[in-house]
Design an enzyme around this catalytic site. Structure first.
Site, PDB file in Angstrom:
ATOM      1  N   TRP A 101       0.842  -1.211   0.000  1.00 16.97           N
ATOM      2  CA  TRP A 101       0.000   0.000   0.000  1.00 16.97           C
ATOM      3  C   TRP A 101       0.869   1.251   0.000  1.00 16.97           C
ATOM      4  CZ3 TRP A 101      -4.249  -1.097  -1.988  1.00 16.97           C
ATOM      5  CH2 TRP A 101      -4.962  -2.255  -1.654  1.00 16.97           C
ATOM      6  N   ASP A 171      -1.464   6.624   6.302  1.00 14.98           N
ATOM      7  CA  ASP A 171      -2.554   5.731   5.904  1.00 14.98           C
ATOM      8  C   ASP A 171      -2.842   4.838   7.113  1.00 14.98           C
ATOM      9  OD1 ASP A 171      -4.196   3.732   4.922  1.00 14.98           O
ATOM     10  OD2 ASP A 171      -2.931   3.242   3.181  1.00 14.98           O
ATOM     11  N   LYS A 195     -11.923  -1.780   6.805  1.00 15.06           N
ATOM     12  CA  LYS A 195     -11.182  -2.701   7.665  1.00 15.06           C
ATOM     13  C   LYS A 195     -11.739  -2.656   9.091  1.00 15.06           C
ATOM     14  CE  LYS A 195      -8.837  -3.045   3.938  1.00 15.06           C
ATOM     15  NZ  LYS A 195      -7.614  -2.400   3.524  1.00 15.06           N
TER      16      LYS A 195
HETATM   17  C1  PLP Z   1      -7.133  -1.903   2.142  1.00 14.46           C
HETATM   18  C2  PLP Z   1      -6.104  -0.864   2.196  1.00 14.46           C
HETATM   19  C3  PLP Z   1      -5.975   0.117   1.197  1.00 14.46           C
HETATM   20  C4  PLP Z   1      -6.846   0.146  -0.040  1.00 14.46           C
HETATM   21  O1  PLP Z   1      -8.129   0.558   0.250  1.00 14.46           O
HETATM   22  P1  PLP Z   1      -9.179   0.784  -0.918  1.00 14.46           P
HETATM   23  O2  PLP Z   1     -10.343   1.383  -0.173  1.00 14.46           O
HETATM   24  O3  PLP Z   1      -9.473  -0.535  -1.534  1.00 14.46           O
HETATM   25  O4  PLP Z   1      -8.589   1.732  -1.889  1.00 14.46           O
HETATM   26  C5  PLP Z   1      -5.002   1.075   1.352  1.00 14.46           C
HETATM   27  N1  PLP Z   1      -4.184   1.078   2.416  1.00 14.46           N
HETATM   28  C6  PLP Z   1      -4.267   0.146   3.377  1.00 14.46           C
HETATM   29  C7  PLP Z   1      -3.338   0.184   4.531  1.00 14.46           C
HETATM   30  C8  PLP Z   1      -5.231  -0.853   3.306  1.00 14.46           C
HETATM   31  O5  PLP Z   1      -5.315  -1.784   4.261  1.00 14.46           O
END
Ligand code: PLP
Length: 360
Positions: A101, A171, A195
């Protein structure tokens, strides 16, 4: 109705009480005679929903008044572009690459300016967090970027990087609300909600007000300007109304659970059960260095692909689902987000013990 123990990395388990409440309110939200899905986003009843969701998130995370909370669309990945577009003033940003990511965010940022990979743990399949105490931070970096919890690899920062005064952007898609956060350590925090918080598609951005600029390049899409969204209180266009409503219910649930300190204690207790078992098992092994272990995502392997596949198959049949590891790591991964009850982890560990005994 039989609910499984869902260890999916995302979209993932939500608190059962929240799903039940949403079901109860599906046809008639609080006497409005409508589903939240059907109502105008400009109505009073919906305005109360989004305002209350924001208020509860602010309470939970103790978000200071000089930070805006934006409810946006496009998932976390959309922010990989929005962040450099909005925050690159000098056109430079430093990225710490601790997994896919972070790497995707870095690659996206390169389209809009000079993105530097100042540290990486790719040499060992992202199984650790690099030493971030004295990194070569660029003089003119507009921000330093991290992925706080690495969903795929199961590592997390226990200590934030020394950014040498530069703004930190994080993030937190896979560990938001899992523990207390000092928001002031960051210029911007964002998370895709699927999540730990709600349905996929919603992404929440918490941004310090002085970073919201009006002087962006012409090419920046109106929708991706934080200024547009902040000025309109996230109602520039139709927001993902229903998803935001579910996020709001989850915020209330986290409050009822005792807030973020209580959530952290709950998550540490759960993770310990699983890690303690992995540390003494002769068959199952964790894949990351101990100091950097995530509380949320726990990858593990037997070292034998056939045995891994057998385990996943038998676990699924026994009601422990979505345990197959990410294709880049292999083996298994148990995601034990906020909504996973202790019982789910205890039962999984018992199942692993039995499997080990039966497959010696
Ligand atoms: C799942 C995830 C993403 C991607 O999320 P989307 O909503 O599918 O774009 C980005 N960063 C992290 C840390 C994630 O766990």
């Amino acid at each position: 109705m039989a609910r499984v123990f869902n260890f999916s990395a995302g979209p993932s388990i939500l608190p059962e009480v929240v799903l039940k409440q949403a079901a109860d309110e599906m046809l008639d939200y609080k006497g409005s005679g409508q589903s939240v899905m059907e109502m105008s986003h400009r109505s009073k009843v919906y305005d109360d929903i989004i305002k209350e969701a924001e208020k509860d998130l602010r309470d939970l995370m103790k978000i200071p008044a000089n930070y805006k909370v934006l409810f946006l669309q496009g998932g976390a990945s959309q922010q990989f572009a929005a962040i450099p577009m909005n925050l690159m003033k000098n056109g430079v940003a430093d990225y710490i690459i601790t997994g896919q990511w972070a790497k995707k965010a870095y690659q996206e940022a390169k389209k809009y300016g000079k993105a530097n990979a100042i540290a990486s743990s790719e040499d060992k399949t992202f199984s650790y967090i690099p030493d971030c105490s004295d990194l070569p931070i660029s003089e003119d970096a507009d921000y330093v970027y991290i992925c706080h919890n690495n969903t795929i690899y199961g590592t997390a920062y226990k200590k934030l990087p020394n950014t040498k005064g530069k703004i930190l952007v994080a993030d937190m898609s896979s560990d938001i609300l899992s523990q207390p956060v000092n928001v002031e350590d960051y210029g911007l925090i964002f998370f895709g909600v699927q999540k730990n918080v709600g349905p996929a598609g919603v992404v929440i951005v918490i941004i310090r007000e002085d970073l919201i600029r009006d002087d962006l390049p012409d090419y920046v899409p109106t929708m991706l300007k934080y200024k547009t969204q902040a000025d309109a209180d996230s109602l520039y266009n139709t927001p993902p109304c229903y998803g935001i409503y579910i996020c709001g219910l989850v915020f209330k649930w986290v409050k009822q659970m005792g807030g973020l300190s209580a959530m952290k204690a709950h998550n540490e207790k759960k993770a310990k059960i699983l890690y303690d078992f992995l540390d003494q098992s002769e068959m199952f092994h964790g894949t990351v260095v101990k100091e950097d272990r995530s509380l949320m995502n726990v990858p593990f392997v037997t070292g034998n692909d056939e045995l891994d596949a057998k385990f996943v198959k038998e676990a699924t049949a026994a009601g422990f689902v979505n345990l197959k590891g990410h294709r880049s790591v292999g083996g298994m991964r148990a995601s034990i987000y906020n909504a996973m009850p202790i019982e789910g982890v205890e039962k999984l560990v018992q199942f692993m013990k039995d499997f080990e005994a039966n497959n010696k």
